[in-house]
Write an enzyme that holds these catalytic residues in place. Sequence first.
Site, PDB file in Angstrom:
ATOM      1  N   ASP A 169      27.462  40.871  23.207  1.00 25.65           N
ATOM      2  CA  ASP A 169      29.093  39.634  22.962  1.00 25.65           C
ATOM      3  C   ASP A 169      28.057  38.387  24.376  1.00 25.65           C
ATOM      4  O   ASP A 169      28.079  38.204  24.932  1.00 25.65           O
ATOM      5  CB  ASP A 169      30.422  39.757  23.672  1.00 25.65           C
ATOM      6  CG  ASP A 169      31.312  39.367  23.028  1.00 25.65           C
ATOM      7  OD1 ASP A 169      32.166  40.038  22.323  1.00 25.65           O
ATOM      8  OD2 ASP A 169      31.704  37.829  23.167  1.00 25.65           O
ATOM      9  N   ALA A 226      32.697  44.083   9.803  1.00 26.44           N
ATOM     10  CA  ALA A 226      33.092  42.724   9.918  1.00 26.44           C
ATOM     11  C   ALA A 226      33.282  42.178   9.030  1.00 26.44           C
ATOM     12  O   ALA A 226      34.252  41.601   8.685  1.00 26.44           O
ATOM     13  CB  ALA A 226      32.127  42.528  11.468  1.00 26.44           C
ATOM     14  N   ARG A 227      32.389  40.930   8.480  1.00 26.14           N
ATOM     15  CA  ARG A 227      32.498  40.321   7.824  1.00 26.14           C
ATOM     16  C   ARG A 227      30.801  40.454   7.155  1.00 26.14           C
ATOM     17  O   ARG A 227      30.398  39.981   7.593  1.00 26.14           O
ATOM     18  CB  ARG A 227      33.026  38.254   8.503  1.00 26.14           C
ATOM     19  CG  ARG A 227      33.816  38.460   8.862  1.00 26.14           C
ATOM     20  CD  ARG A 227      35.228  38.524   7.388  1.00 26.14           C
ATOM     21  NE  ARG A 227      36.470  38.443   8.272  1.00 26.14           N
ATOM     22  CZ  ARG A 227      37.626  39.348   8.753  1.00 26.14           C
ATOM     23  NH1 ARG A 227      37.239  40.429   7.856  1.00 26.14           N
ATOM     24  NH2 ARG A 227      38.631  38.715   8.658  1.00 26.14           N
ATOM     25  N   ASP A 251      31.077  47.733   4.628  1.00 25.70           N
ATOM     26  CA  ASP A 251      32.021  47.588   4.626  1.00 25.70           C
ATOM     27  C   ASP A 251      32.795  45.982   3.912  1.00 25.70           C
ATOM     28  O   ASP A 251      33.203  46.289   2.828  1.00 25.70           O
ATOM     29  CB  ASP A 251      32.855  48.259   5.762  1.00 25.70           C
ATOM     30  CG  ASP A 251      34.296  48.211   5.117  1.00 25.70           C
ATOM     31  OD1 ASP A 251      34.746  48.979   4.146  1.00 25.70           O
ATOM     32  OD2 ASP A 251      35.534  47.276   5.346  1.00 25.70           O
ATOM     33  N   GLU A 256      31.761  39.162  -1.727  1.00 24.72           N
ATOM     34  CA  GLU A 256      32.929  39.248  -1.191  1.00 24.72           C
ATOM     35  C   GLU A 256      34.036  37.600  -1.604  1.00 24.72           C
ATOM     36  O   GLU A 256      33.443  36.295  -1.475  1.00 24.72           O
ATOM     37  CB  GLU A 256      33.377  40.236  -0.662  1.00 24.72           C
ATOM     38  CG  GLU A 256      33.414  40.635  -0.418  1.00 24.72           C
ATOM     39  CD  GLU A 256      34.087  41.644   1.374  1.00 24.72           C
ATOM     40  OE1 GLU A 256      35.199  41.267   1.182  1.00 24.72           O
ATOM     41  OE2 GLU A 256      33.401  41.533   2.316  1.00 24.72           O
ATOM     42  N   HIS A 296      35.446  46.959   1.219  1.00 27.18           N
ATOM     43  CA  HIS A 296      35.715  45.980   2.962  1.00 27.18           C
ATOM     44  C   HIS A 296      36.773  47.300   2.791  1.00 27.18           C
ATOM     45  O   HIS A 296      38.488  46.225   2.241  1.00 27.18           O
ATOM     46  CB  HIS A 296      36.700  44.925   2.351  1.00 27.18           C
ATOM     47  CG  HIS A 296      37.279  44.105   3.412  1.00 27.18           C
ATOM     48  ND1 HIS A 296      36.321  42.544   3.389  1.00 27.18           N
ATOM     49  CD2 HIS A 296      37.281  44.252   4.745  1.00 27.18           C
ATOM     50  CE1 HIS A 296      36.473  41.851   4.767  1.00 27.18           C
ATOM     51  NE2 HIS A 296      37.670  42.878   5.361  1.00 27.18           N
TER      52      HIS A 296
END
Length: 326
Positions: A169, A226-227, A251, A256, A296
Amino acid sequence: MIILHADTNHPTLMKQLEEAGHHNIEGYTQTREETLANQHLYDGIVIRSRYSIDKEFIDAAPNLKFIARVGAGLESIDVDYAKEHNIELFSAPEGNRNAVAEHSLGMLLSLFNKLNKADREVRDGLWHREENRGLELDGKTVGIIGYGNMGKAFAKKLKGFEVEVLCYDIKENIGDENAKQVTFDEFVKKVDVVSLHTPLTPETHQMVNKEFIGKFKKAFWFINTARGKSVVTEDLVEALKDGQILGAGLDVLEYEKDSFESLFSNEKKIALSVENKIPRAMQELMFLQNVILSPHVAGWTVESHERLASVIAKKIIGKFGKGDKK
């Protein structure tokens, strides 16, 4: 306060706000333009992802005290501009972190044990046992990128397995008893699995690309709840075909709509046809046997639906108190 609800949510959200003395307005069918025309009437707005809150929107809302997003991220909101206007921002990553963690784990176990592939084959009358021999998670090193609410929840779920969990992170000193924080150099050297749990920011946009994948010292499994726009699909597909990535559970997808409500910008039903102009990388992704896709829904469980609404209601009431009940 007069609060506009731009998207449908669990009934507990409006119920708690009403019980606290606030007035709810249902704007589920309003277009963004219709909402803009009346935005001066509202003290707060609750959204999911149907439309963005930009400078134009904020300028049209002189009385706006807060924007609440019933979800984890705030990328659909001009955060800096909202803060300049002293508008409170609320999100609810606590509400669906458990759901995301369970979905991530489910995808990982399904990939390791080839469950989706085996299920399709048995339904077609095929009984391929050797070809569907699985792997065990035991003894592997799982790497988590982004160690916030979602990453921490996933690490906690992994405690029941005999795995080493590493996290990377940009923030320092956030490792805990469930994951050891390491440098990126150590991360790419050791991990067998990469699970992405980062928000969408300029730094994470298209972060997972050919260069990024090439830094890993061994082939790995990839999970993204996540994205979608954090991944360059074309580069991911090439890595899957070349064996640099052993399998992927996705996912979220690059293509999208920003509202997350459909796969592409048009509203037509998705079909593998030239007319729908599905990108070649997406077409290839759909046919890879070592890929699991979902629409998603990692954070979209029955339980998280209610929990998200409750978290947002409590945050709004906690900040602004109760209205006048008459």
